[in-house]
Design an enzyme around this catalytic site. Structure first.
Site, PDB file in Angstrom:
ATOM      1  N   SER A  59      -4.210  -2.166  -4.052  1.00 22.86           N
ATOM      2  CA  SER A  59      -5.311  -2.138  -3.422  1.00 22.86           C
ATOM      3  C   SER A  59      -5.290  -2.669  -1.910  1.00 22.86           C
ATOM      4  O   SER A  59      -5.969  -2.470  -1.227  1.00 22.86           O
ATOM      5  CB  SER A  59      -6.036  -3.498  -4.194  1.00 22.86           C
ATOM      6  OG  SER A  59      -5.354  -4.605  -4.144  1.00 22.86           O
ATOM      7  N   CYS A  60      -4.154  -3.177  -1.637  1.00 22.54           N
ATOM      8  CA  CYS A  60      -3.958  -3.371  -0.353  1.00 22.54           C
ATOM      9  C   CYS A  60      -3.688  -2.267   0.568  1.00 22.54           C
ATOM     10  O   CYS A  60      -3.949  -2.479   1.727  1.00 22.54           O
ATOM     11  CB  CYS A  60      -2.792  -4.389  -0.155  1.00 22.54           C
ATOM     12  SG  CYS A  60      -2.575  -5.608  -1.316  1.00 22.54           S
ATOM     13  N   THR A  61      -3.413  -1.164   0.135  1.00 25.15           N
ATOM     14  CA  THR A  61      -3.513   0.000   0.906  1.00 25.15           C
ATOM     15  C   THR A  61      -4.807   0.875   0.929  1.00 25.15           C
ATOM     16  O   THR A  61      -4.931   1.866   1.489  1.00 25.15           O
ATOM     17  CB  THR A  61      -2.476   0.945   0.484  1.00 25.15           C
ATOM     18  OG1 THR A  61      -2.665   1.418  -0.879  1.00 25.15           O
ATOM     19  CG2 THR A  61      -1.008   0.254   0.426  1.00 25.15           C
ATOM     20  N   CYS A  88      -6.052  -9.779  -0.936  1.00 29.93           N
ATOM     21  CA  CYS A  88      -4.600  -9.369  -1.439  1.00 29.93           C
ATOM     22  C   CYS A  88      -3.738  -9.267  -0.488  1.00 29.93           C
ATOM     23  O   CYS A  88      -3.825  -8.626   0.487  1.00 29.93           O
ATOM     24  CB  CYS A  88      -4.815  -7.907  -2.519  1.00 29.93           C
ATOM     25  SG  CYS A  88      -3.436  -7.224  -2.879  1.00 29.93           S
TER      26      CYS A  88
END
Length: 460
Positions: A319-321, A398
């Site tokens: 999710s961080c990307t 995140c």
């Protein structure tokens, strides 16, 4: 610079390059015309169709070429649903299908149809019984990928096809990730694939529809490709796609055995070299060239940038990307850790030296990202602060909510609770995953205004 992202797109196979250059000279004319140039183009198209059909395991007149794998999926889903509209408007898909299938399902639901998602286990696999319970008397179509594009888990297509056949429901298989490694087993009804996944040129898809399957192509009628894929065929690309598919299949058994050894090395050594890592996907029933793992307390986008700077091209479902800050639907359906996620998919020809080089760089890259984030999981306090602690992680993204939880858990005694307040959607997945990795009890979530409160009981 080693390229480890063939699950997204494989480098052009040398045979594809040769076939493409030759077909540009010989296959530029309209294959529907009767003059010399048209007949020559038609021979090339027929030969490409025969070669592709042999690799798929169907008849040549059951296979058409499309402008992409996504187009093949959309045309296959829409045509199969329309062909069985008198049966009903119910569609069954797995929760980890490629986005092209899920987008087609969303469009079907928006048009008034119904969709059932079949859950997967923590390894990313469906159970045939899940499909059996999802099928109804109004089910028009079921969809199942042959192998997952993010974690590599191979699905039980043959068993699900038996379940669907017993219910009289056709099964559409998205074979994009697996077709280069071998034919799809089982009595599937419709199959879609994409050439750039096996080293063919981009912009070519395959759609196979078995004889006897009720299928009604949607959109304006077109005389080309059996009316299932309108428009002028990119014949040079089609020829290159078919030639490369035949070539990679000839190499597949030997290359799969070689790459499986390298992937097994990554699976084993990542778990030893990198603290707090979860290797996801099935250890045995998986694609031979793909491995995915997630690292606690790591910003996935930063990690990918660090690996890129060190010379390694990899992908992520973290999710961080993502610009939406939501975890991969595949990782979410599996219930595994999403933060710091790395997908490695090795191209044909990858050497042991390249894999060893990656394994040398990875621990340093992860440690560097964690250091930047200030990760420090303290030892349990000899004098716990309180039996219950609340952590305000609102506004943090995140992987910060999990980092704050890790810092707080040692401040309560065994049996004490930590409540994390978070408005990050990813926390719903990563906090339970952290608990499973650390041996603590996840007690669930409750609403907290526009956010949520996640409760964890310290168990060790």
């Amino acid at each position: 610079m080693p390229y480890f992202d063939t699950a997204s797109a494989a480098p052009l196979h040398p045979v594809a390059r040769q076939a493409l250059q030759a077909a540009l000279d010989e296959g530029w004319a309209d294959p529907a015309r009767l003059y010399r140039e048209g007949r020559r183009a038609r021979l090339l198209l027929d030969a490409a169709r025969e070669a592709a059909a042999e690799a798929v395991g169907c008849r040549a007149d059951e296979l058409v070429f499309t402008p992409s794998g996504t187009h093949a999926v959309h045309a296959g889903v829409a045509g199969a649903l329309a062909g069985r509209r008198r049966v009903g408007g119910h569609l069954v898909v797995s929760a980890v299908e490629h986005s092209s299938v899920l987008h087609a399902a969303e469009a079907h639901a928006a048009a008034g149809g119904t969709v059932t998602e079949v859950a997967v286990d923590r390894l990313g696999a469906v159970a045939p019984a899940g499909y059996a319970s999802a099928l109804t008397s109004t089910t028009a179509l079921a969809c199942l990928q042959s192998a997952n594009h993010e974690v590599g888990t191979v699905q039980p297509v043959a068993e699900v096809a038996e379940v669907c056949a017993a219910a009289g429901v056709p099964l559409l298989v998205d074979a994009a990730q697996s077709l280069g490694w071998g034919p799809v087993e089982g009595a599937w009804s419709v199959l879609a694939a994409s050439a750039h996944k096996w080293g063919g040129p981009p912009g070519v898809g395959l759609l196979a529809v078995r004889k006897g399957v009720r299928f009604a192509p949607q959109g304006p009628a077109d005389e080309r490709e059996s009316g299932r894929s309108p428009g002028f065929t990119n014949l040079p690309a089609v020829v290159a796609a078919a030639a490369s598919l035949r070539a990679v299949r000839a190499e597949a058994d030997a290359e799969a055995a070689r790459l499986r050894v390298l992937v097994d090395r990554i699976r084993r050594r990542v778990a030893r070299l990198v603290p707090d890592v979860e290797v996801v996907g099935h250890a045995d029933r998986r694609l031979p060239h793909l491995v995915t793992f997630s690292c606690l307390y790591v910003d996935g986008e930063t990690l990918l940038h660090e690996l890129d700077r060190a010379g390694w091209s990899v992908s992520s479902g973290s999710s961080c990307t993502s610009s939406t800050l939501t975890p991969s639907h595949v990782l979410r359906a599996m219930g595994v850790l999403s933060e710091g996620n790395v997908r490695v998919s090795l191209p044909r020809g990858t050497t042991a030296e390249e894999v060893n080089g990656f394994l040398e760089v990875l621990p340093r890259a992860v440690a560097g990202v964690r250091e930047e984030l200030g990760v420090a999981e303290p030892a349990p306090s000899a004098s716990p602060v309180a039996d219950a602690v609340e952590v305000d992680a609102l506004g943090l993204r995140c992987p910060q909510p999990v980092i704050e939880l890790a810092r707080a858990i040692g401040t309560v005694p065994v049996g004490g609770t930590v409540t994390v307040l978070s408005d990050d959607e990813v926390a719903r997945l990563d906090i339970p995953a952290w608990c499973a990795m650390r041996g603590h009890a996840y007690l669930g979530e409750t609403p907290h205004g526009a956010a949520a409160a996640y409760r964890v009981r310290r168990s060790v």
